[in-house]
Design an enzyme around this catalytic site. Structure first.
Site, mmCIF file in Angstrom:
data_model
loop_
_atom_site.group_PDB
_atom_site.id
_atom_site.type_symbol
_atom_site.label_atom_id
_atom_site.label_comp_id
_atom_site.label_asym_id
_atom_site.label_seq_id
_atom_site.Cartn_x
_atom_site.Cartn_y
_atom_site.Cartn_z
ATOM 1 C CB CYS A 126 -1.099 0.116 0.980
ATOM 2 S SG CYS A 126 -0.155 -0.056 2.668
ATOM 3 C CB CYS A 184 -3.612 1.536 7.011
ATOM 4 S SG CYS A 184 -3.422 3.024 8.179
ATOM 5 N NE ARG A 185 -4.361 1.634 1.677
ATOM 6 C CZ ARG A 185 -4.289 2.226 0.717
ATOM 7 N NH1 ARG A 185 -5.002 2.159 -0.369
ATOM 8 N NH2 ARG A 185 -3.168 3.142 0.873
ATOM 9 C CG ASN A 203 4.312 -1.806 5.187
ATOM 10 O OD1 ASN A 203 5.563 -2.091 5.423
ATOM 11 N ND2 ASN A 203 3.540 -2.632 5.096
ATOM 12 C CG ASP A 224 -5.096 6.017 2.258
ATOM 13 O OD1 ASP A 224 -5.265 5.837 3.645
ATOM 14 O OD2 ASP A 224 -4.587 6.728 1.861
HETATM 15 P P1 4NP Z 1 -1.653 2.742 4.285
HETATM 16 O O1 4NP Z 1 -2.312 4.168 4.780
HETATM 17 O O2 4NP Z 1 -1.221 3.198 2.558
HETATM 18 O O3 4NP Z 1 -2.885 1.897 3.893
HETATM 19 O O4 4NP Z 1 -0.891 2.141 5.215
HETATM 20 C C1 4NP Z 1 -1.641 5.229 4.705
HETATM 21 C C2 4NP Z 1 -0.842 5.707 5.876
HETATM 22 C C3 4NP Z 1 -0.371 6.880 6.023
HETATM 23 C C4 4NP Z 1 -0.626 7.870 5.021
HETATM 24 C C5 4NP Z 1 -1.287 7.777 3.946
HETATM 25 C C6 4NP Z 1 -2.069 6.251 3.807
HETATM 26 N N1 4NP Z 1 -0.027 9.181 5.033
HETATM 27 O O5 4NP Z 1 -0.341 9.920 4.154
HETATM 28 O O6 4NP Z 1 0.848 9.448 5.985
#
Ligand code: 4NP
Length: 161
Positions: free
Chosen positions: A11, A16-17, A14, A128
């Site tokens: 993702c 959350c998803r 790294n 997201d």
């Molecule tokens: P992920 O979610 O891609 O599912 O881990 C996010 C985590 C952090 C951010 C965006 C999406 N961020 O902008 O910091």
């Protein structure tokens, strides 16, 4: 034994998803007794959160559903990953496109949208959840669980039958 199968979930951050997918799929692999055959990891396309634990909201939803992902730490995907991982599974189209920027053309066939493996949802992207509410994290888990089931079935069929 046949060659190991390497699966990498990707993702943006790294946290959350992709760690949710990592934790859920790792658990399914263990329950199927395939932990010596299928290697699982996750990574982000961005560097913002390198070394961090998964987001506490993802950890909480996973815990409620019986998955412990507290041992995971964020890292960034790099070119070397495309030499190791047979499946590089993007959570959304932006991740998919960013992965192609890192990979060489000969690796493109390893990159897929993870939700293509879901048999229950018609959505093609895991949204997201970072800037949204708690519901978003539940939905991520549902999507990830469904696609993980389809992925395991597919790997069994393609590599292990
Ligand atoms: P992920 O979610 O891609 O599912 O881990 C996010 C985590 C952090 C951010 C965006 C999406 N961020 O902008 O910091």
């Amino acid at each position: 034994m046949s060659k190991k199968v390497f699966v990498l979930f990707v993702c943006l951050g790294n946290i959350c998803r992709s760690p949710t997918a990592h934790g859920v799929f790792r658990n399914m692999v263990r329950e199927a007794g395939l932990e010596d055959v299928i290697e699982v990891d996750s990574a982000g396309t961005a560097a913002f959160h390198i070394g961090k634990s998964p987001d506490s909201r993802s950890v909480q939803v996973a815990k409620e559903r019986g998955i412990d992902m507290t041992d995971l730490r964020a890292r960034q995907v790099d070119l070397g990953d495309f030499y190791q991982y047979d499946y590089v599974l993007a959570m959304d189209e932006a991740n998919f496109s960013n992965l192609k920027d890192v990979a060489l053309p000969e690796h493109y066939e390893r990159i897929e949208l993870f939700l293509e493996y879901s048999q229950d949802f018609s959505e093609t992207e895991v949204p997201d959840p970072y800037y949204g509410g708690a519901k978003g994290f539940d939905h991520v888990f549902d999507l990830v669980e469904s696609a993980s089931q389809g992925l395991l079935q597919s790997i069994k069929k393609v590599h292990l039958s």
